[in-house]
Design a protein around this motif. Sequence first.
Motif, PDB file in Angstrom:
ATOM      1  N   TYR A 289       0.842  -1.190   0.000  1.00 33.43           N
ATOM      2  CA  TYR A 289       0.000   0.000   0.000  1.00 33.43           C
ATOM      3  C   TYR A 289       0.882   1.247   0.000  1.00 33.43           C
ATOM      4  O   TYR A 289       2.004   1.229   0.519  1.00 33.43           O
ATOM      5  N   PRO A 290       0.397   2.349  -0.551  1.00 28.93           N
ATOM      6  CA  PRO A 290       1.223   3.574  -0.682  1.00 28.93           C
ATOM      7  C   PRO A 290       1.703   4.101   0.668  1.00 28.93           C
ATOM      8  O   PRO A 290       0.947   4.169   1.634  1.00 28.93           O
ATOM      9  N   ASP A 291       2.962   4.465   0.689  1.00 29.86           N
ATOM     10  CA  ASP A 291       3.542   5.041   1.903  1.00 29.86           C
ATOM     11  C   ASP A 291       3.471   6.563   1.824  1.00 29.86           C
ATOM     12  O   ASP A 291       4.462   7.264   2.048  1.00 29.86           O
ATOM     13  N   THR A 292       2.296   7.048   1.485  1.00 34.03           N
ATOM     14  CA  THR A 292       2.102   8.482   1.318  1.00 34.03           C
ATOM     15  C   THR A 292       1.177   9.011   2.409  1.00 34.03           C
ATOM     16  O   THR A 292       0.164   8.379   2.733  1.00 34.03           O
ATOM     17  N   PRO A 293       1.518  10.146   2.999  1.00 38.05           N
ATOM     18  CA  PRO A 293       0.687  10.702   4.071  1.00 38.05           C
ATOM     19  C   PRO A 293      -0.697  11.074   3.561  1.00 38.05           C
ATOM     20  O   PRO A 293      -0.872  11.514   2.428  1.00 38.05           O
TER      21      PRO A 293
ATOM     22  N   LEU B 129      -6.327  10.972   7.409  1.00 36.65           N
ATOM     23  CA  LEU B 129      -6.033   9.823   8.267  1.00 36.65           C
ATOM     24  C   LEU B 129      -5.104  10.184   9.413  1.00 36.65           C
ATOM     25  O   LEU B 129      -5.103   9.522  10.460  1.00 36.65           O
ATOM     26  N   GLY B 130      -4.293  11.184   9.204  1.00 35.13           N
ATOM     27  CA  GLY B 130      -3.271  11.511  10.186  1.00 35.13           C
ATOM     28  C   GLY B 130      -2.153  10.497  10.181  1.00 35.13           C
ATOM     29  O   GLY B 130      -1.428  10.336  11.167  1.00 35.13           O
ATOM     30  N   ALA B 131      -2.019   9.760   9.078  1.00 37.19           N
ATOM     31  CA  ALA B 131      -0.998   8.718   8.934  1.00 37.19           C
ATOM     32  C   ALA B 131      -0.874   8.419   7.448  1.00 37.19           C
ATOM     33  O   ALA B 131      -1.603   8.969   6.614  1.00 37.19           O
ATOM     34  N   THR B 132       0.067   7.551   7.100  1.00 36.49           N
ATOM     35  CA  THR B 132       0.170   7.125   5.708  1.00 36.49           C
ATOM     36  C   THR B 132      -0.892   6.061   5.438  1.00 36.49           C
ATOM     37  O   THR B 132      -1.399   5.414   6.364  1.00 36.49           O
ATOM     38  N   VAL B 133      -1.191   5.884   4.161  1.00 38.95           N
ATOM     39  CA  VAL B 133      -2.148   4.841   3.779  1.00 38.95           C
ATOM     40  C   VAL B 133      -1.620   3.475   4.212  1.00 38.95           C
ATOM     41  O   VAL B 133      -2.374   2.616   4.669  1.00 38.95           O
TER      42      VAL B 133
ATOM     43  N   LEU C  95      -8.115   1.497   1.457  1.00 42.14           N
ATOM     44  CA  LEU C  95      -7.563   2.620   0.719  1.00 42.14           C
ATOM     45  C   LEU C  95      -6.320   2.188  -0.054  1.00 42.14           C
ATOM     46  O   LEU C  95      -5.746   1.124   0.205  1.00 42.14           O
ATOM     47  N   GLY C  96      -5.901   3.031  -0.973  1.00 41.04           N
ATOM     48  CA  GLY C  96      -4.674   2.773  -1.711  1.00 41.04           C
ATOM     49  C   GLY C  96      -4.915   2.655  -3.191  1.00 41.04           C
ATOM     50  O   GLY C  96      -5.943   3.097  -3.718  1.00 41.04           O
ATOM     51  N   GLU C  97      -3.955   2.042  -3.869  1.00 43.31           N
ATOM     52  CA  GLU C  97      -4.050   1.810  -5.299  1.00 43.31           C
ATOM     53  C   GLU C  97      -4.224   0.320  -5.527  1.00 43.31           C
ATOM     54  O   GLU C  97      -4.015  -0.487  -4.621  1.00 43.31           O
ATOM     55  N   ASP C  98      -4.602  -0.054  -6.761  1.00 41.77           N
ATOM     56  CA  ASP C  98      -4.875  -1.462  -7.076  1.00 41.77           C
ATOM     57  C   ASP C  98      -3.634  -2.310  -6.783  1.00 41.77           C
ATOM     58  O   ASP C  98      -2.592  -2.163  -7.417  1.00 41.77           O
TER      59      ASP C  98
END
Length: 323
Positions: free
Chosen positions: A149-153, A157-161, A313-316
């Motif tokens: 899953y994406p490590d993007t803030p 969420l107040g966190a990464t995905v 959440l995230g990308e495929d």
Amino acid sequence: MRTRTQLLLAARSEVAARRQRAVTLAQEARRRAGQAIPALDGAENEARRCALEPARLAACGAAPEEIKAAKEAALKARQAVEDLLRQNGYSPEQLKPRYTCAQCEDTGRSGGRPCPCVGALCRALRREELARQSALAVSSFESMDAAVYPDTPDPALGATVREYMARTLDALRQYAEQFGPKSTSLLLYGNAGLGKTHAALAIAGMVLDKGFDVVYISAQELCAGLEKTRFEEEHPLMEAALEADLLILDDLGTESLTSYSISCLYTLVNTRMARSAPTIYTTNIVDGALLEQRYTEKIASRLSGSCEPVEFLGEDVRQLLHR
């Protein structure tokens, strides 16, 4: 999809077949031994006669010493048969049925009650059924790596995905570990390819291991199956879905809806909600308004009111999950 009654009948049939196979193999082994050892028939006849003698003497009021001597003679006669077999290269165990279940000797009953082996076989048959129609065999929490899953803030969420999904998967694992008849129903929702079905099947595998009956079916298969049996007297698919300890209804939103299938879905959702029967729904529909528009307000409100929502959440990541 078989009902519990159908699974039970299949399990009992298999247990009976196991017993018949064990008895037949033992009889064949005895036949071969008899051909190889001419004295075996006589020795076994004598052993049977001696085995009955203590009871005959007791019924006639014989003295305890006489009964004791008869019991000792019976043991010697039985030992003589076993010695004869060993002298000719046979083990006494070869001539006995080798039952799959030592507790009930493949009768399906133990102590006047159904043997646990029947329940275990029912669960094995259900697992096979689920494995044929889903990716159950390759779906586990061990094969779900949050690193995909994406490590993007995400400010919301107040966190990464990735952190969010790691917590989500951990919570779903705990749900499976602590599953019981009154566990909360779940609505797993999010865009396609985020692991919703994989997670639901991972839960299914763990819940099956705990001894519960799990039914998994896609919404598309359910509605098609219900339409097919619409005018029949029995509806095993609906019965199986209604009575399951855990029902997983996958991919809401992919089915072809009719007024009849909408009515059946309402019955299914409402009945399981009224019984507080745990159900896991998965859907790619992320907009509550669209859910209501597709399934009517009555169904949508019951889904939202009876289920704990779990957003993915995230990308495929579908391909990454199965590498």
